[in-house]
Design an enzyme around this catalytic site. Structure first.
Site, PDB file in Angstrom:
ATOM      1  NE  ARG A  19      -2.327  -0.912   3.513  1.00 53.40           N
ATOM      2  CZ  ARG A  19      -2.507  -0.145   4.587  1.00 53.40           C
ATOM      3  NH1 ARG A  19      -3.416   0.787   4.591  1.00 53.40           N
ATOM      4  NH2 ARG A  19      -1.805  -0.333   5.680  1.00 53.40           N
ATOM      5  CG  ASN A  37      -3.948  -4.035   3.185  1.00 50.97           C
ATOM      6  OD1 ASN A  37      -3.385  -4.017   2.103  1.00 50.97           O
ATOM      7  ND2 ASN A  37      -3.289  -3.967   4.334  1.00 50.97           N
TER       8      ASN A  37
END
Length: 90
Positions: A19, A37
């Site tokens: 990320r 996520n």
């Protein structure tokens, strides 16, 4: 041309900095949207911007950061939502 894509990345993509690295790469490419996520262990990206820049992000997703093991990437064009920034979501 300005586009919007929903990108789903599967494999070992959580707990490896995916990320944060996707966020940095998207900002480098002047994209807006978010990276997040998902509960199933995958990562989702919503990216808006110039099509060439989105394509660069999609290409990057196939590799990801150093410790990622990307097994699958799917990218689907979706309706533009006009995000102002690129956010890193939990």
């Amino acid at each position: 041309m300005y586009k919007s894509y929903h990108i789903l990345i599967k494999g070992k993509v959580q707990g490896v900095g995916f990320r944060a690295n996707a966020h940095a790469f998207a900002n480098k490419c002047h994209l807006s949207g978010f990276v997040k996520n998902l509960p199933d262990g995958s990562v989702v990206i919503r990216a808006e911007g110039l099509e060439d820049n989105i394509n660069k992000l999609i290409e990057w997703c196939y590799v990801g950061p150093r410790f990622a093991n990307v097994e699958e990437v799917s990218a689907t064009e979706v309706e533009v939502e006009n995000y102002k920034t690129f956010e890193l979501k939990r």
